[in-house]
Design a protein around this motif. Structure first.
Motif, PDB file in Angstrom:
ATOM      1  N   ARG A 164      -0.480  -0.690   1.156  1.00 13.64           N
ATOM      2  CA  ARG A 164       0.388  -1.014   2.291  1.00 13.64           C
ATOM      3  C   ARG A 164       1.558  -1.895   1.842  1.00 13.64           C
ATOM      4  NH1 ARG A 164      -0.542  -5.285   5.213  1.00 13.64           N
ATOM      5  NH2 ARG A 164      -2.773  -5.239   4.841  1.00 13.64           N
ATOM      6  N   GLU A 180      -6.462  -0.879  -0.181  1.00 14.89           N
ATOM      7  CA  GLU A 180      -5.592  -0.525   0.940  1.00 14.89           C
ATOM      8  C   GLU A 180      -4.481  -1.544   1.137  1.00 14.89           C
ATOM      9  OE1 GLU A 180      -3.826  -0.570   4.728  1.00 14.89           O
ATOM     10  OE2 GLU A 180      -5.306  -2.078   4.194  1.00 14.89           O
ATOM     11  N   THR A 181      -4.798  -2.826   0.971  1.00 19.07           N
ATOM     12  CA  THR A 181      -3.790  -3.880   1.128  1.00 19.07           C
ATOM     13  C   THR A 181      -2.646  -3.680   0.146  1.00 19.07           C
ATOM     14  OG1 THR A 181      -5.490  -5.416   1.830  1.00 19.07           O
ATOM     15  CG2 THR A 181      -3.417  -6.369   1.094  1.00 19.07           C
ATOM     16  N   ASP A 217      -2.634 -11.269   2.881  1.00 18.99           N
ATOM     17  CA  ASP A 217      -3.631 -10.241   2.592  1.00 18.99           C
ATOM     18  C   ASP A 217      -3.765  -9.947   1.106  1.00 18.99           C
ATOM     19  OD1 ASP A 217      -4.022  -9.989   5.295  1.00 18.99           O
ATOM     20  OD2 ASP A 217      -2.699  -8.255   5.506  1.00 18.99           O
ATOM     21  N   ALA A 218      -2.845 -10.467   0.294  1.00 13.56           N
ATOM     22  CA  ALA A 218      -2.837 -10.125  -1.125  1.00 13.56           C
ATOM     23  C   ALA A 218      -3.548 -11.194  -1.939  1.00 13.56           C
ATOM     24  CB  ALA A 218      -1.401  -9.970  -1.614  1.00 13.56           C
TER      25      ALA A 218
END
Length: 163
Positions: A91, A87-88, A68-69
């Motif tokens: 988190r 948001e990623t 996700d990064a």
């Protein structure tokens, strides 16, 4: 042993290579000029935390390799100096509901941000990686010194018997 360790960059890599070749831990320690406990800790420590592991990645690389990064993301700073993190990132950085971060500037002017929860996890990992095993380090030191004294005494007796 020299042939096995030639070109290996770290003591940990040398320890693992020598162990793979079947050398005893005590012999590895003597060859590298380190304590037996260092050899033991290196061999029993989980290898996933090491860059030389089978995965080829350290825990520090986990963020960069996370699906996700993004490797690089531009983040805007508004006129009042506020940042908005995706948001990623929030988190993965383990930012809590309070939104608190610990910030510092490196020597090269790089801003480093870490959440309190991530900082605690980092300290726990550092302690686990540098653990000296079970038992008291003082008791281990005393046991090592006694063993050395016994070896020295045995060597002295052998030397006296030869004379």
């Amino acid at each position: 042993m020299n042939a096995v360790t030639a070109g290996l960059p770290t003591k940990a890599a040398k320890i693992r290579a020598l162990d793979k070749q079947g050398f005893k831990r005590a012999d590895i320690a003597r060859f590298l000029g380190i304590r037996y406990q260092h050899v033991r800790n290196t061999l029993v420590r989980p290898t996933a935390a090491h860059p030389n592991s089978a995965t080829g990645a350290s825990k520090q690389d986990a963020f960069a390799m996370h699906p996700d990064a993004d490797a690089f993301t531009c983040i805007s700073v508004d006129a009042e100096g506020r940042l908005v993190l995706p948001e990623t990132f929030r988190r993965l950085m383990k930012i809590g509901d309070d939104g608190q971060l610990i910030a510092r500037i490196d020597e090269d002017g790089e801003l480093r941000l870490i959440s309190p929860r991530a900082a605690i996890d980092k300290v726990r990992r550092m302690i686990a990686e540098n653990s000296f095993g079970t038992g008291s380090p003082v008791d281990q030191l005393i046991a090592e010194r006694r063993a050395e004294a016994l070896r020295d005494e045995a060597e002295a007796l052998q030397h006296a018997a030869r004379s």
